[in-house]
Design an enzyme around this catalytic site. Structure first.
Site, PDB file in Angstrom:
ATOM      1  N   ASP A  16      -1.192   4.609   5.367  1.00 28.23           N
ATOM      2  CA  ASP A  16      -0.771   5.962   5.683  1.00 28.23           C
ATOM      3  C   ASP A  16       0.723   5.878   5.976  1.00 28.23           C
ATOM      4  O   ASP A  16       1.162   5.018   6.749  1.00 28.23           O
ATOM      5  CB  ASP A  16      -1.534   6.508   6.897  1.00 28.23           C
ATOM      6  CG  ASP A  16      -1.251   7.983   7.176  1.00 28.23           C
ATOM      7  OD1 ASP A  16      -0.165   8.470   6.818  1.00 28.23           O
ATOM      8  OD2 ASP A  16      -2.123   8.653   7.780  1.00 28.23           O
ATOM      9  N   ILE A  21       2.576   7.469   7.769  1.00 26.75           N
ATOM     10  CA  ILE A  21       2.955   7.716   9.151  1.00 26.75           C
ATOM     11  C   ILE A  21       3.083   6.425   9.949  1.00 26.75           C
ATOM     12  O   ILE A  21       3.739   6.380  10.987  1.00 26.75           O
ATOM     13  CB  ILE A  21       1.917   8.647   9.827  1.00 26.75           C
ATOM     14  CG1 ILE A  21       2.496   9.260  11.101  1.00 26.75           C
ATOM     15  CG2 ILE A  21       0.618   7.905  10.123  1.00 26.75           C
ATOM     16  CD1 ILE A  21       1.602  10.326  11.723  1.00 26.75           C
ATOM     17  N   SER A  22       2.495   5.347   9.460  1.00 25.58           N
ATOM     18  CA  SER A  22       2.408   4.103  10.222  1.00 25.58           C
ATOM     19  C   SER A  22       3.588   3.170   9.938  1.00 25.58           C
ATOM     20  O   SER A  22       3.769   2.718   8.802  1.00 25.58           O
ATOM     21  CB  SER A  22       1.110   3.369   9.873  1.00 25.58           C
ATOM     22  OG  SER A  22       1.130   2.050  10.369  1.00 25.58           O
ATOM     23  N   PRO A  23       4.373   2.824  10.967  1.00 22.38           N
ATOM     24  CA  PRO A  23       5.453   1.856  10.739  1.00 22.38           C
ATOM     25  C   PRO A  23       4.912   0.471  10.392  1.00 22.38           C
ATOM     26  O   PRO A  23       5.549  -0.282   9.659  1.00 22.38           O
ATOM     27  CB  PRO A  23       6.208   1.844  12.078  1.00 22.38           C
ATOM     28  CG  PRO A  23       5.215   2.315  13.088  1.00 22.38           C
ATOM     29  CD  PRO A  23       4.334   3.294  12.373  1.00 22.38           C
ATOM     30  N   ALA A  33       2.255  -0.085   8.573  1.00 19.92           N
ATOM     31  CA  ALA A  33       1.929  -0.028   7.150  1.00 19.92           C
ATOM     32  C   ALA A  33       3.187  -0.215   6.314  1.00 19.92           C
ATOM     33  O   ALA A  33       3.167  -0.898   5.278  1.00 19.92           O
ATOM     34  CB  ALA A  33       1.248   1.298   6.821  1.00 19.92           C
TER      35      ALA A  33
END
Length: 210
Positions: A9, A11-13, A15
């Protein structure tokens, strides 16, 4: 050649960091990656959890840690102007760009850089319009078809045992988090030590429940 399903996603740093680090972490190995944009918030809801950025002390720690990890691994990272933000438009855009079921690395990289490089607002309407024009999706990202595809992808991930992002699935095993990359490499190398680690939960009785 091993197949890796990469659940992410934007939104995830973590990731983002895992996406950038993956080629170096698996250097020299033969593998293919399928990228799966999923809604992290849907996984949190499934398991009755808050996101890291929704718990004030954890939010501060998360931002400190990802800044440290980015510097330690030589990965450019600038926090977006506001976080968390609604990632739905970006996730749907990635799926709208998918020509054979899943977006390719270029599409995911472009969207990750949109969020995690430059320090601008990830959900700014003007920036989103420019990003859409740049990627030229084959389908309408706002269509019901794409919305349903994202919902289905998220539910399929949950069904596969994925509970957070980033997650990697190889040989039916789920590897969660940026720090799981060495374990993922061990799986691809068929390191027998990983089998011992994998059996550990079965030997631990369920203790107190809240």
């Amino acid at each position: 050649m091993k197949l890796i399903d990469f659940y992410l996603d934007f939104i995830s740093p973590y990731a983002y960091l895992a996406f950038e680090q993956l080629p170096r972490a698996l250097q020299g190995l033969s593998y293919e990656v399928v990228y799966h944009p999923v809604l992290f918030a849907g996984m949190l809801k499934q398991h009755g959890q808050l996101g890291p950025a929704e718990i004030a002390p954890k939010r501060d720690w998360t931002y400190r840690q990802v800044a440290w990890l980015a510097q330690a691994h030589g990965i450019p990272l600038q926090m977006p102007a506001a976080h968390p933000f609604n990632p739905l438009a970006l996730l749907r855009l990635a799926l709208a760009c998918a020509r054979q079921g899943a977006p390719n690395r270029f599409v995911c990289e472009t969207i990750f850089h949109h969020v995690w490089r430059g320090g601008a607002a990830a959900d700014d309407a003007g920036r989103l319009a420019a990003l859409t024009e740049q990627l030229a999706p084959a389908r309408d990202a706002a269509s019901g078809e794409i919305k349903q595809a994202l919902q289905a992808a998220t539910q399929a991930a949950i069904g596969a045992g994925v509970f957070g992002v980033p997650s990697f699935v190889a040989d039916g095993r789920v590897f969660w988090g940026f720090d799981a990359l060495p374990m993922l490499r061990a799986q691809l190398e068929q390191d027998a030590r990983l089998d011992t680690a994998w059996a550990t939960p079965a030997s631990v009785a369920q203790g107190a429940r809240r």
